[in-house]
Design an enzyme around this catalytic site. Sequence first.
Site, PDB file in Angstrom:
ATOM      1  N   SER A 146      14.237 -55.903  11.042  1.00  0.00           N
ATOM      2  CA  SER A 146      13.379 -56.689  10.167  1.00  0.00           C
ATOM      3  C   SER A 146      12.435 -55.711   9.491  1.00  0.00           C
ATOM      4  CB  SER A 146      12.581 -57.734  10.951  1.00  0.00           C
ATOM      5  OG  SER A 146      11.497 -57.118  11.633  1.00  0.00           O
ATOM      6  N   THR A 147      11.757 -56.172   8.456  1.00  0.00           N
ATOM      7  CA  THR A 147      10.749 -55.334   7.830  1.00  0.00           C
ATOM      8  C   THR A 147       9.717 -54.878   8.858  1.00  0.00           C
ATOM      9  OG1 THR A 147      10.984 -56.451   5.694  1.00  0.00           O
ATOM     10  CG2 THR A 147       8.907 -55.297   6.101  1.00  0.00           C
ATOM     11  N   ASN A 148       9.437 -55.761   9.815  1.00  0.00           N
ATOM     12  CA  ASN A 148       8.332 -55.520  10.737  1.00  0.00           C
ATOM     13  C   ASN A 148       8.562 -54.374  11.706  1.00  0.00           C
ATOM     14  OD1 ASN A 148       7.332 -57.733   9.459  1.00  0.00           O
ATOM     15  ND2 ASN A 148       7.597 -59.145  11.176  1.00  0.00           N
ATOM     16  N   THR A 193     -29.754 -19.308   9.649  1.00  0.00           N
ATOM     17  CA  THR A 193     -29.779 -20.655  10.225  1.00  0.00           C
ATOM     18  C   THR A 193     -30.763 -21.477   9.412  1.00  0.00           C
ATOM     19  OG1 THR A 193     -31.531 -20.093  11.811  1.00  0.00           O
ATOM     20  CG2 THR A 193     -29.244 -19.817  12.559  1.00  0.00           C
ATOM     21  N   SER A 324     -17.169 -21.993 -18.099  1.00  0.00           N
ATOM     22  CA  SER A 324     -17.979 -22.804 -19.011  1.00  0.00           C
ATOM     23  C   SER A 324     -17.390 -22.785 -20.408  1.00  0.00           C
ATOM     24  CB  SER A 324     -19.418 -22.272 -19.056  1.00  0.00           C
ATOM     25  OG  SER A 324     -20.176 -22.946 -20.049  1.00  0.00           O
ATOM     26  N   SER A 325     -17.559 -23.908 -21.097  1.00  0.00           N
ATOM     27  CA  SER A 325     -17.126 -23.990 -22.488  1.00  0.00           C
ATOM     28  C   SER A 325     -18.233 -23.551 -23.440  1.00  0.00           C
ATOM     29  CB  SER A 325     -16.718 -25.432 -22.816  1.00  0.00           C
ATOM     30  OG  SER A 325     -17.839 -26.304 -22.659  1.00  0.00           O
TER      31      SER A 325
END
Length: 470
Positions: A146-148, A193, A324-325
């Site tokens: 079954s699918t299940n 730390t 960066s553009s």
Amino acid sequence: MTTFNPAESRFETDYVGQVQIPIDKLYGVNSVRGFQNLSVSPLTIAHYPEFRNAFAQCKWASALANLDSGVLTNPQCESIVLACREVIEGKCDDSLIVDLLEGSGGTSTNMNFNEVIANCAQRLMGHTAGSYEVVHPNDHVNCSQSTNDVYPAALKIATYAMIGPLISEVEKLAAQFDKKAEQFADVLHLGRTCLQDAQPMRLGQLFSGYASLTHRLATELGAVRDKLRTLPLGGTAIGTGFGAPADYRGFVYMHLCHITGVEYLAPTNSFDAMQNMDVFSRVSAELRTCSASLAKIASDLTMLSSGPVGGIGELILPEAQAGSSIMPGKVNPVLPMSMIQLSFAVIGNDVAVAQAVQYGELEINHFEPVVSSRVFDSIALLTNGIQRFREKCVAGITASVQRNEEHLIQSMAVATALVPELGYAKVSKLARQSVAEGRSLLAILEESELMSQAAAMAAIEKASHPVFQD
């Protein structure tokens, strides 16, 4: 899928009505209903080959088990097996049209495979697709299933297969961190730390920690992967096994192990296996842990490579692309950023999996498609992301030895190394003087004739070595 030339089509009917199907396609009416009603994402059940193959492997093993049990004929079994092989070879992908995220609890997925395999088998036997006169999707391909039970079984098999390459990538990353730990073993480094100067250490020690973590991630992924080998196959609809011959379960696992090369096992309690998907909570949690842990490392690399002038600049990452553009010459840590970003997606996927596992009801969980979709996505993201992170970033990391040593020597963090020689109170006073005057502690020490710079450096060297043996 609504307008076709009748001369190039065939027709199938269900209780809703008649549907028209192109004659070159292998799906049937149930697949069409699933496609029409439940297409919500861009991915079909053929998108991940491991999932497609796992379903076909279950159907293949079932056909052989049904032959052994006497409920299929030799010709039926042989044609189904040949059809399953064609599915695994990718020859039927254009007929696997149901959405991976379909909401039928897996029935549409299972029927898409049943119809495709049945029609492929029909053609292989010289019969017309859609007639089902020799091989029927429900009566023969889906026999004793079954699918299940078949859907969650295929889901586990596919996940097991997909995690293997991920573990390999994690292990390769761990080996790369091992190399970096060795490469940077002698580089003095300022340990921090709470983002504040702390103690002297070696840069190689930092990378050895990354290596140890990554080795552990691979081990834990392997452990949770092994939990996927227990399948619900043979439980049919609710765990009673009703609808399958008494000897079917023994046969199907024998054949499945031979087909896949993996020792899959029947559950000790078939009702538990049908009701619960807790193993996917564990799998998804390990994927989340892996992504979050590697995102932490990626964040460290981003921070330590910041600059090149205004940041820490102790690590130099490979330049992958323009950053960066509008700002000429700017280069961003895009590979670590990518690892962090994909961790957000994996953590989100884990939330979806947890919800799906929680909301299973009574005898089955009908939210398996979203588990498939999210778990497969997480594995694919991590496998691909880790490979690129390792190859394009970690492998090419270099250290600015000068910058590392300058930051350590100019920091009051060296004070800790001097405590055994000068005592806590005296060193604390000198450290405060260093901060107040903006001068290095070593310069103040030499000026006060309390300790030569050479002696201080020897103390720092000593402090940066572990006091225990691994």
